[in-house]
Design a protein around this motif. Structure first.
Motif, PDB file in Angstrom:
ATOM      1  N   ARG A  96      21.422 -30.290  11.788  1.00 10.39           N
ATOM      2  CA  ARG A  96      22.570 -30.622  10.946  1.00 10.39           C
ATOM      3  C   ARG A  96      22.136 -30.945   9.521  1.00 10.39           C
ATOM      4  NH1 ARG A  96      24.768 -34.358  15.296  1.00 10.39           N
ATOM      5  NH2 ARG A  96      25.854 -32.922  16.643  1.00 10.39           N
ATOM      6  N   GLN A  97      21.031 -31.669   9.393  1.00  8.15           N
ATOM      7  CA  GLN A  97      20.561 -32.034   8.058  1.00  8.15           C
ATOM      8  C   GLN A  97      20.127 -30.795   7.287  1.00  8.15           C
ATOM      9  OE1 GLN A  97      17.545 -34.939   8.789  1.00  8.15           O
ATOM     10  NE2 GLN A  97      19.013 -36.582   9.141  1.00  8.15           N
ATOM     11  N   LEU A  98      19.486 -29.855   7.979  1.00  8.25           N
ATOM     12  CA  LEU A  98      19.036 -28.638   7.311  1.00  8.25           C
ATOM     13  C   LEU A  98      20.199 -27.739   6.930  1.00  8.25           C
ATOM     14  CD1 LEU A  98      15.976 -27.650   9.517  1.00  8.25           C
ATOM     15  CD2 LEU A  98      15.921 -28.602   7.211  1.00  8.25           C
ATOM     16  N   PRO A 101      24.040 -30.573   4.689  1.00  8.97           N
ATOM     17  CA  PRO A 101      23.613 -31.845   4.153  1.00  8.97           C
ATOM     18  C   PRO A 101      24.732 -32.875   4.014  1.00  8.97           C
ATOM     19  CG  PRO A 101      23.460 -30.094   2.498  1.00  8.97           C
ATOM     20  CD  PRO A 101      23.873 -29.468   3.779  1.00  8.97           C
ATOM     21  N   SER A 102      25.970 -32.447   3.825  1.00 10.55           N
ATOM     22  CA  SER A 102      27.028 -33.439   3.638  1.00 10.55           C
ATOM     23  C   SER A 102      27.654 -33.812   4.973  1.00 10.55           C
ATOM     24  CB  SER A 102      28.102 -32.909   2.685  1.00 10.55           C
ATOM     25  OG  SER A 102      29.104 -32.235   3.383  1.00 10.55           O
ATOM     26  N   GLY A 103      28.043 -35.064   5.101  1.00 10.43           N
ATOM     27  CA  GLY A 103      28.657 -35.550   6.326  1.00 10.43           C
ATOM     28  C   GLY A 103      29.991 -34.888   6.604  1.00 10.43           C
ATOM     29  N   GLU A 104      30.722 -34.561   5.540  1.00  8.42           N
ATOM     30  CA  GLU A 104      32.025 -33.928   5.704  1.00  8.42           C
ATOM     31  C   GLU A 104      31.873 -32.555   6.343  1.00  8.42           C
ATOM     32  OE1 GLU A 104      35.498 -32.235   2.846  1.00  8.42           O
ATOM     33  OE2 GLU A 104      34.644 -34.182   2.324  1.00  8.42           O
ATOM     34  N   ASP A 105      30.905 -31.758   5.870  1.00  9.52           N
ATOM     35  CA  ASP A 105      30.671 -30.439   6.442  1.00  9.52           C
ATOM     36  C   ASP A 105      30.280 -30.557   7.909  1.00  9.52           C
ATOM     37  OD1 ASP A 105      31.228 -29.210   4.054  1.00  9.52           O
ATOM     38  OD2 ASP A 105      29.131 -28.942   3.474  1.00  9.52           O
ATOM     39  N   SER A 107      31.111 -32.925   9.997  1.00 15.50           N
ATOM     40  CA  SER A 107      32.281 -33.310  10.790  1.00 15.50           C
ATOM     41  C   SER A 107      33.179 -32.112  11.060  1.00 15.50           C
ATOM     42  CB  SER A 107      33.091 -34.388  10.071  1.00 15.50           C
ATOM     43  OG  SER A 107      32.320 -35.553   9.952  1.00 15.50           O
ATOM     44  N   VAL A 108      33.374 -31.282  10.050  1.00 14.86           N
ATOM     45  CA  VAL A 108      34.202 -30.090  10.212  1.00 14.86           C
ATOM     46  C   VAL A 108      33.583 -29.173  11.258  1.00 14.86           C
ATOM     47  CG1 VAL A 108      35.002 -27.993   9.048  1.00 14.86           C
ATOM     48  CG2 VAL A 108      35.197 -30.202   7.910  1.00 14.86           C
ATOM     49  N   LEU A 109      32.275 -28.973  11.176  1.00 14.39           N
ATOM     50  CA  LEU A 109      31.583 -28.122  12.141  1.00 14.39           C
ATOM     51  C   LEU A 109      31.686 -28.710  13.548  1.00 14.39           C
ATOM     52  CD1 LEU A 109      29.829 -25.679  12.808  1.00 14.39           C
ATOM     53  CD2 LEU A 109      27.827 -27.065  12.281  1.00 14.39           C
ATOM     54  N   SER A 110      31.477 -30.002  13.681  1.00  8.32           N
ATOM     55  CA  SER A 110      31.552 -30.650  14.991  1.00  8.32           C
ATOM     56  C   SER A 110      32.931 -30.472  15.615  1.00  8.32           C
ATOM     57  CB  SER A 110      31.239 -32.138  14.882  1.00  8.32           C
ATOM     58  OG  SER A 110      29.914 -32.329  14.492  1.00  8.32           O
ATOM     59  N   LEU A 111      33.966 -30.663  14.823  1.00  3.49           N
ATOM     60  CA  LEU A 111      35.327 -30.494  15.334  1.00  3.49           C
ATOM     61  C   LEU A 111      35.598 -29.047  15.732  1.00  3.49           C
ATOM     62  CD1 LEU A 111      37.346 -32.747  12.869  1.00  3.49           C
ATOM     63  CD2 LEU A 111      36.957 -33.133  15.306  1.00  3.49           C
ATOM     64  N   ALA A 112      35.127 -28.123  14.913  1.00  4.63           N
ATOM     65  CA  ALA A 112      35.334 -26.704  15.218  1.00  4.63           C
ATOM     66  C   ALA A 112      34.591 -26.305  16.492  1.00  4.63           C
ATOM     67  CB  ALA A 112      34.883 -25.850  14.038  1.00  4.63           C
ATOM     68  N   VAL A 113      33.374 -26.798  16.653  1.00  7.38           N
ATOM     69  CA  VAL A 113      32.611 -26.491  17.870  1.00  7.38           C
ATOM     70  C   VAL A 113      33.313 -27.091  19.083  1.00  7.38           C
ATOM     71  CG1 VAL A 113      30.445 -26.936  19.102  1.00  7.38           C
ATOM     72  CG2 VAL A 113      30.387 -26.185  16.727  1.00  7.38           C
ATOM     73  N   ALA A 114      33.787 -28.316  18.971  1.00  8.56           N
ATOM     74  CA  ALA A 114      34.488 -28.955  20.091  1.00  8.56           C
ATOM     75  C   ALA A 114      35.739 -28.160  20.471  1.00  8.56           C
ATOM     76  CB  ALA A 114      34.861 -30.382  19.735  1.00  8.56           C
ATOM     77  N   ARG A 166      34.842 -17.625  17.153  1.00 12.94           N
ATOM     78  CA  ARG A 166      35.825 -18.669  16.867  1.00 12.94           C
ATOM     79  C   ARG A 166      35.456 -19.420  15.577  1.00 12.94           C
ATOM     80  NH1 ARG A 166      40.719 -21.340  18.185  1.00 12.94           N
ATOM     81  NH2 ARG A 166      40.600 -23.082  16.753  1.00 12.94           N
ATOM     82  N   LEU A 167      34.174 -19.717  15.387  1.00 10.29           N
ATOM     83  CA  LEU A 167      33.738 -20.442  14.188  1.00 10.29           C
ATOM     84  C   LEU A 167      33.918 -19.584  12.940  1.00 10.29           C
ATOM     85  CD1 LEU A 167      30.557 -22.239  15.559  1.00 10.29           C
ATOM     86  CD2 LEU A 167      32.836 -23.204  15.200  1.00 10.29           C
ATOM     87  N   HIS A 168      33.689 -18.274  13.061  1.00  5.56           N
ATOM     88  CA  HIS A 168      33.932 -17.378  11.924  1.00  5.56           C
ATOM     89  C   HIS A 168      35.428 -17.289  11.632  1.00  5.56           C
ATOM     90  CE1 HIS A 168      29.944 -15.995  10.927  1.00  5.56           C
ATOM     91  NE2 HIS A 168      29.680 -15.773  12.209  1.00  5.56           N
ATOM     92  N   GLU A 169      36.212 -17.241  12.697  1.00  2.00           N
ATOM     93  CA  GLU A 169      37.675 -17.173  12.553  1.00  2.00           C
ATOM     94  C   GLU A 169      38.207 -18.397  11.820  1.00  2.00           C
ATOM     95  OE1 GLU A 169      41.058 -17.658  15.831  1.00  2.00           O
ATOM     96  OE2 GLU A 169      39.779 -15.900  16.154  1.00  2.00           O
ATOM     97  N   ASP A 170      37.635 -19.561  12.142  1.00  2.00           N
ATOM     98  CA  ASP A 170      38.037 -20.808  11.489  1.00  2.00           C
ATOM     99  C   ASP A 170      37.372 -20.982  10.138  1.00  2.00           C
ATOM    100  OD1 ASP A 170      39.586 -21.403  13.671  1.00  2.00           O
ATOM    101  OD2 ASP A 170      38.214 -22.905  14.507  1.00  2.00           O
ATOM    102  N   GLU A 171      36.533 -20.025   9.759  1.00  2.00           N
ATOM    103  CA  GLU A 171      35.796 -20.025   8.490  1.00  2.00           C
ATOM    104  C   GLU A 171      34.927 -21.272   8.335  1.00  2.00           C
ATOM    105  OE1 GLU A 171      38.632 -19.372   5.382  1.00  2.00           O
ATOM    106  OE2 GLU A 171      39.093 -17.351   6.081  1.00  2.00           O
ATOM    107  N   VAL A 172      34.315 -21.672   9.445  1.00  2.05           N
ATOM    108  CA  VAL A 172      33.426 -22.826   9.419  1.00  2.05           C
ATOM    109  C   VAL A 172      32.005 -22.369   9.124  1.00  2.05           C
ATOM    110  CG1 VAL A 172      32.495 -24.750  10.792  1.00  2.05           C
ATOM    111  CG2 VAL A 172      34.886 -24.086  11.009  1.00  2.05           C
ATOM    112  N   VAL A 173      31.633 -21.209   9.629  1.00  3.14           N
ATOM    113  CA  VAL A 173      30.303 -20.652   9.354  1.00  3.14           C
ATOM    114  C   VAL A 173      30.434 -19.276   8.735  1.00  3.14           C
ATOM    115  CG1 VAL A 173      29.052 -21.935  11.095  1.00  3.14           C
ATOM    116  CG2 VAL A 173      30.088 -19.773  11.729  1.00  3.14           C
TER     117      VAL A 173
END
Length: 173
Positions: A96-98, A101-105, A107-114, A166-173
């Motif tokens: 996650r750090q690599l 780097p931001s906590g907001e990003d 959190s968004v990724l964590s929610l999208a993965v969940a 799904r992550l691409h669809e949500d534009e998270v990655v």
């Protein structure tokens, strides 16, 4: 030997007497198992005794000694699982750090993965969680679930592909 307890009108076989149960609790506690997990450990010992009886295996000569050994093994398994979880958490934190780097990003990724995991079929979610969160190998997953390694690989491939989409669809990655 099994002793019978009466609960209401129902008779229940209990493979451990009170002294044996105290001994199992003591072995688990001395093995470093937290107080909150002791009842589960005692139940695991009971379950193993009942499984032996169900398979038709002869009862151990000294149930107290056998139960203490099983409790000791359970304590070691608890520590291994805890250590595996810590390593996995460290690896995920490092990633996650690599990557984010931001906590907001993060959190968004964590929610999208969940959300993505929730939408997967149970069989796909199960292998993903066992592989990436429980850190089991393909062989370990196959043994745990009682399915061929090829099936595990196929389910992992499909699950990762669906989650990535799904992550691409949500534009998270």
């Amino acid at each position: 030997m099994l002793r019978r307890r009466t609960r209401g009108a129902q008779r229940v076989d209990d493979p451990l007497d009170a002294a044996q149960e105290r001994r199992v609790r003591a072995v688990l506690a001395l093995g470093g198992v937290p107080q909150a997990d002791l009842p589960d450990g005692v139940q695991q010992v009971r379950l193993r005794l009942l499984e032996r009886a169900a398979k038709g295996d002869e009862a151990p000569r000294d149930v107290s000694a056998w139960a203490a050994v099983v409790a000791s093994n359970l304590a070691m398994d608890w520590h291994r699982a805890k250590h595996r979880q810590q390593r996995l958490g460290e690896r995920l934190a490092g990633l996650r750090q690599l990557e984010h780097p931001s906590g907001e990003d993060s959190s968004v990724l964590s929610l999208a993965v969940a959300r993505g995991l929730d939408e997967l079929p149970d069989t796909h979610r199960q292998v993903l969680v066992l592989r990436f969160y429980a850190d089991l190998s393909v062989r370990g997953i196959a043994e745990e679930l009682g399915i061929p390694e090829g099936t595990v690989k196929s389910r992992l491939h499909s699950a990762v592909r669906a989650l990535r989409a799904r992550l691409h669809e949500d534009e998270v990655v």
